[in-house]
Write a protein that holds these residues in place. Structure first.
Motif, short mmCIF file in Angstrom:
data_model
loop_
_atom_site.label_atom_id
_atom_site.label_comp_id
_atom_site.label_asym_id
_atom_site.label_seq_id
_atom_site.Cartn_x
_atom_site.Cartn_y
_atom_site.Cartn_z
N PRO A 45 0.82 -1.23 0.00
CA PRO A 45 0.00 0.00 0.00
C PRO A 45 0.85 1.28 0.00
O PRO A 45 0.47 2.27 -0.61
N SER A 46 2.01 1.24 0.66
CA SER A 46 2.85 2.44 0.71
C SER A 46 3.47 2.77 -0.65
O SER A 46 3.96 3.87 -0.87
N PHE A 47 3.45 1.81 -1.58
CA PHE A 47 4.05 2.01 -2.90
C PHE A 47 3.07 2.63 -3.89
O PHE A 47 3.47 3.26 -4.86
N ARG A 131 3.44 -7.98 7.32
CA ARG A 131 2.83 -9.09 6.59
C ARG A 131 3.84 -9.44 5.52
O ARG A 131 4.82 -8.74 5.35
N GLU A 132 3.60 -10.49 4.79
CA GLU A 132 4.59 -10.87 3.78
C GLU A 132 4.42 -10.01 2.54
O GLU A 132 3.32 -9.77 2.09
N TYR A 133 5.53 -9.54 2.02
CA TYR A 133 5.51 -8.79 0.76
C TYR A 133 6.40 -9.49 -0.24
O TYR A 133 7.49 -9.92 0.07
N THR A 134 5.90 -9.58 -1.43
CA THR A 134 6.65 -10.17 -2.52
C THR A 134 6.66 -9.15 -3.64
O THR A 134 5.72 -8.38 -3.81
N GLN A 135 7.75 -9.14 -4.36
CA GLN A 135 7.89 -8.26 -5.50
C GLN A 135 8.39 -9.12 -6.65
O GLN A 135 9.25 -9.97 -6.43
N PRO A 163 -2.62 -8.03 -7.99
CA PRO A 163 -3.70 -7.39 -8.73
C PRO A 163 -3.14 -6.74 -10.00
O PRO A 163 -2.00 -6.29 -10.02
N ARG A 164 -3.95 -6.73 -11.06
CA ARG A 164 -3.53 -6.21 -12.36
C ARG A 164 -2.92 -4.81 -12.26
O ARG A 164 -1.92 -4.50 -12.90
N GLU A 165 -3.53 -3.95 -11.39
CA GLU A 165 -3.05 -2.56 -11.32
C GLU A 165 -1.69 -2.44 -10.64
O GLU A 165 -1.04 -1.40 -10.71
N SER A 166 -1.22 -3.50 -9.98
CA SER A 166 0.09 -3.45 -9.32
C SER A 166 1.21 -3.94 -10.24
O SER A 166 2.37 -3.97 -9.84
N ILE A 167 0.87 -4.32 -11.49
CA ILE A 167 1.87 -4.83 -12.44
C ILE A 167 2.21 -3.70 -13.40
O ILE A 167 1.37 -3.25 -14.18
N LEU A 168 3.45 -3.21 -13.32
CA LEU A 168 3.87 -2.03 -14.08
C LEU A 168 4.92 -2.36 -15.12
O LEU A 168 5.74 -3.25 -14.91
N THR A 169 4.90 -1.65 -16.22
CA THR A 169 5.99 -1.67 -17.20
C THR A 169 6.39 -0.21 -17.41
O THR A 169 5.88 0.46 -18.30
N PRO A 170 7.30 0.29 -16.55
CA PRO A 170 7.63 1.71 -16.56
C PRO A 170 8.38 2.14 -17.82
O PRO A 170 9.05 1.32 -18.46
#
Length: 182
Positions: A45-47, A131-135, A163-170
């Motif tokens: 969420p902080s990202f 909580r667990e975070y994965t990137q 979630p789809r909105e968390s997948i970025l191609t900058p």
């Protein structure tokens, strides 16, 4: 949420992480060199406020004689081009590393999930923090990778529950690190 539910969620997350295997017959020497982070899946969420500000970053992987790795990353930020240095320690499994995050004061896992060494690499970073975070990151040898590679990366991230909105191609970063002419 009750204690049992929390335990079940943690167990599920750990099982999801546990079934990720590194690249078969991982070769660190072939993996060495310049990589660009051209894709990122991250749902902290902080990202969220920073998602639309991210640019492709550049990294340099330098293998050491003991099997560990030095990584230098250059990130374009509103404050300019920032370089960061990481030391990844090898584990008993080729393609899996750990490093100590001074920012979060904890050890994180890095797994090279899939690479063809010459074009792309998919890397999973995992930490347990409240909580667990994965990137999941997609790296390319250049700032542009084939569309089918991007689709494969997105499918992998979706399969990991992002979630789809968390997948970025900058977009590519301009002059980070600064180009030297001559």
């Amino acid at each position: 949420m009750g204690t049992t539910a929390v335990a079940m969620v943690m167990l599920c997350v750990m099982m999801v992480h546990a079934d990720v295997k590194p690249q078969k017959d991982f070769n660190l020497q072939k993996f060495a060199g310049i990589w660009y982070r051209v894709g990122l899946a991250y749902d902290s969420p902080s990202f969220v406020p920073y998602r639309d500000k991210i640019k492709a970053s550049k990294g340099m992987i330098t293998p050491l004689a003991n099997g560990n790795v030095n990584l230098t990353m250059w990130d374009a930020t509103p404050l300019g081009c920032i370089s960061k240095f990481y030391q990844y320690e090898r584990t008993s499994v080729p393609g899996q590393f750990t490093y100590f995050s001074t920012r979060h004061n904890m050890v994180k896992d890095i797994t090279v999930v899939d690479t063809n060494y010459t074009e792309y690499a998919v890397v999973l970073k995992h930490k347990v923090f409240h909580r667990e975070y994965t990137q999941v990151a997609l790296y390319g040898r250049s700032q542009r990778v084939r569309n089918e590679t991007i689709q494969k990366f997105k499918a992998f991230a979706l399969s990991r529950g992002f979630p789809r909105e968390s997948i970025l191609t900058p977009p590519p970063a301009e002059n980070c690190p600064a180009s030297t002419s001559g």
